[in-house]
Design a protein around this motif. Sequence first.
Motif, PDB file in Angstrom:
ATOM      1  N   GLU A   1       3.796  26.766 -34.157  1.00 23.25           N
ATOM      2  CA  GLU A   1       3.795  25.619 -33.257  1.00 23.25           C
ATOM      3  C   GLU A   1       5.106  25.626 -32.484  1.00 23.25           C
ATOM      4  O   GLU A   1       6.166  25.405 -33.068  1.00 23.25           O
ATOM      5  CB  GLU A   1       3.665  24.301 -34.034  1.00 23.25           C
TER       6      GLU A   1
ATOM      7  N   TRP B   1       6.664  21.891 -27.849  1.00 20.52           N
ATOM      8  CA  TRP B   1       5.684  20.809 -27.973  1.00 20.52           C
ATOM      9  C   TRP B   1       6.292  19.602 -28.672  1.00 20.52           C
ATOM     10  O   TRP B   1       5.974  18.461 -28.362  1.00 20.52           O
ATOM     11  CB  TRP B   1       4.465  21.305 -28.742  1.00 20.52           C
TER      12      TRP B   1
ATOM     13  N   LYS C   1       6.672  15.737 -27.295  1.00 16.79           N
ATOM     14  CA  LYS C   1       6.292  14.528 -28.022  1.00 16.79           C
ATOM     15  C   LYS C   1       7.415  13.494 -27.987  1.00 16.79           C
ATOM     16  O   LYS C   1       7.175  12.299 -27.807  1.00 16.79           O
ATOM     17  CB  LYS C   1       5.947  14.897 -29.461  1.00 16.79           C
TER      18      LYS C   1
ATOM     19  N   LEU D   1       6.813  21.608 -19.562  1.00 19.72           N
ATOM     20  CA  LEU D   1       6.150  20.403 -20.054  1.00 19.72           C
ATOM     21  C   LEU D   1       5.518  19.583 -18.936  1.00 19.72           C
ATOM     22  O   LEU D   1       4.549  18.860 -19.154  1.00 19.72           O
ATOM     23  CB  LEU D   1       7.154  19.532 -20.819  1.00 19.72           C
TER      24      LEU D   1
ATOM     25  N   TYR E   1       0.219  29.020 -25.174  1.00 21.61           N
ATOM     26  CA  TYR E   1       1.368  28.204 -25.547  1.00 21.61           C
ATOM     27  C   TYR E   1       1.849  27.324 -24.397  1.00 21.61           C
ATOM     28  O   TYR E   1       2.421  26.268 -24.623  1.00 21.61           O
ATOM     29  CB  TYR E   1       2.507  29.103 -26.033  1.00 21.61           C
TER      30      TYR E   1
ATOM     31  N   ILE F   1       0.673  16.024 -22.372  1.00 24.30           N
ATOM     32  CA  ILE F   1       1.503  17.032 -22.998  1.00 24.30           C
ATOM     33  C   ILE F   1       1.008  17.257 -24.411  1.00 24.30           C
ATOM     34  O   ILE F   1       0.815  16.311 -25.162  1.00 24.30           O
ATOM     35  CB  ILE F   1       2.971  16.569 -23.041  1.00 24.30           C
ATOM     36  N   PRO F   2       0.785  18.525 -24.821  1.00 29.63           N
ATOM     37  CA  PRO F   2       0.340  18.769 -26.181  1.00 29.63           C
ATOM     38  C   PRO F   2       1.400  18.318 -27.169  1.00 29.63           C
ATOM     39  O   PRO F   2       2.584  18.529 -26.950  1.00 29.63           O
ATOM     40  CB  PRO F   2       0.163  20.296 -26.245  1.00 29.63           C
ATOM     41  N   ASN F   3       0.971  17.674 -28.243  1.00 29.84           N
ATOM     42  CA  ASN F   3       1.957  17.196 -29.204  1.00 29.84           C
ATOM     43  C   ASN F   3       2.021  18.098 -30.421  1.00 29.84           C
ATOM     44  O   ASN F   3       1.316  19.069 -30.535  1.00 29.84           O
ATOM     45  CB  ASN F   3       1.638  15.745 -29.617  1.00 29.84           C
TER      46      ASN F   3
ATOM     47  N   SER G   1      -1.990  22.900 -32.436  1.00 28.75           N
ATOM     48  CA  SER G   1      -1.394  24.219 -32.293  1.00 28.75           C
ATOM     49  C   SER G   1      -2.445  25.195 -31.802  1.00 28.75           C
ATOM     50  O   SER G   1      -3.608  25.093 -32.149  1.00 28.75           O
ATOM     51  CB  SER G   1      -0.837  24.705 -33.622  1.00 28.75           C
TER      52      SER G   1
END
Length: 522
Positions: free
Chosen positions: A323, A327, A331, A399, A486, A499-501, A505
């Motif tokens: 991960e 990311w 967050k 991001l 990614y 935004i992926p937190n 993954s």
Amino acid sequence: MSQGSSGAWAPLDPTSGSSASPNPFVHELHLSGLQRVKFCLLGVLLAPIRVLLAFIVLFLLWPFAWLQVAGLTEEQLQEPITGWRKTVCHNGVLGLSRLLFFLLGFLRIRVRGQRASRLEAPVLVAAPHSTFFDPIVLLPCDLPKVVSRAENLSVPVIGALLRFNQAILVSRHDPASRRRVVEEVRRRATSGGKWPQVLFFPEGTCSNKKALLKFKPGAFIAGVPVQPVLIRYPNSLDTTSWAWRGPGVLKVLWLTASQPCSIVDVEFLPVYQPSPEESKDPTLYANNVQRVMAQALGIPATECEFVGSLPVIVVGQLKVALEPQLWELGKVLQKAGLSPGFVDMGAEPGRSRMISQEAFAQQLQLSDPQTVAGAFRYFQQDAKGLVDFRNVALALAALDGGRSLEELTRLAFELFAEEQAEEPDRLLYKDGFSTILHLLLGSPRPAAMTLHAELCRSGCSQGLSLCQFQNFSLHDPLYSKLFSAYLRPPHKPRSTSQIPNASSSPTALANGTVQAPKQKGD
């Protein structure tokens, strides 16, 4: 260890398309309604009594551990302890340790196979390492010597037990410590049976038992025969696993103590005799023993390992974070209500601009001290506690999601490529390349530098041009899929809410195939 993601990755065989292994760093515990009721009742009635009694026994171990080494000098402790100290204290610790695990619910230890003598196998290697309960394997092995962190000496009772064990201690803060440990392991392993066996958990960290992590070479450096030891917990519900993502230590302890009965299987495999090539190459030796143990367990042998505090997987010649820390940064910024696209990055291409945490907060217009510290720690700091703002600029651009992957890789190149005195074109050297991959993919710098050298070899240069860097990141059949997973380049700009937190993954596959992550409910 906190509850986290379930993003599973599974290397696929490109010829068959079959899944080879799940994510070994994630453990989810699913309880049915009836099981929840049972654990609630037993957790109230049984677990408190068991845990209390187990802690009492743990502290009763201290006098026996202390007595064995009391009055002995450091020189005397460099040799195996014999005589009455060995007889009385060893048997006392062995008996109380068995009582300790019995009180925690491990009513049965089933042993299969035959433990080899110290002459036949000076080193024992145990796997899979999945829980802090795994030291139970010491009991059927007659309390062999262990390798432990030097910092554990300061832990009450545990420190005394390590001194009793004459454990081999390694310090993470002393670079020379690892060399001394290697020399000590070799000295004991080649003592001709004078020293008891040394036990290693070669994975070096805990997994969920679904796959074997990459073995570290420490147990194999001496080049002597080793005996593999398998640890299984054949219980209907797996309450023992303590993985990177999953139940924390207290929950694992409480649920396991709430089980009416927990069973442990310890199996001794035949002694592994290394070939001349394996005796000279500890990594080859470790990989071959890993495969033998994985085959006996019926699970895959993987290249997954921990680098620092981050689990990584191997994709081609590159190690990448399971991960990306990027990311996690997203967050933090999302919680602060910051939109990366509105930040004036002001990073000058090709030149570093070191900024303090205060300047970082001012640049990003962050006021909450906790948020500032949480965001700032994701960037590598120099000896003065400063970070290169080019790193911040690239992270915010990634991001933001307003750039295509081609635009983002061009920006990365422009930020970190260096001018040449004799050449008109700028080149991306190993430091800049490793910084980009560490920031965007979570790749350890040594692995990125090794890949950089391979990429430069074909071009007969010490640096990469923009064309070469984009061929690698956009068009390479393996690594381009890694970048696209990614960084998730969008077709249109997106807000910070997209935004992926850290609880998701990508499924990074060993053959370069990428799948979308699965979300895990609370």
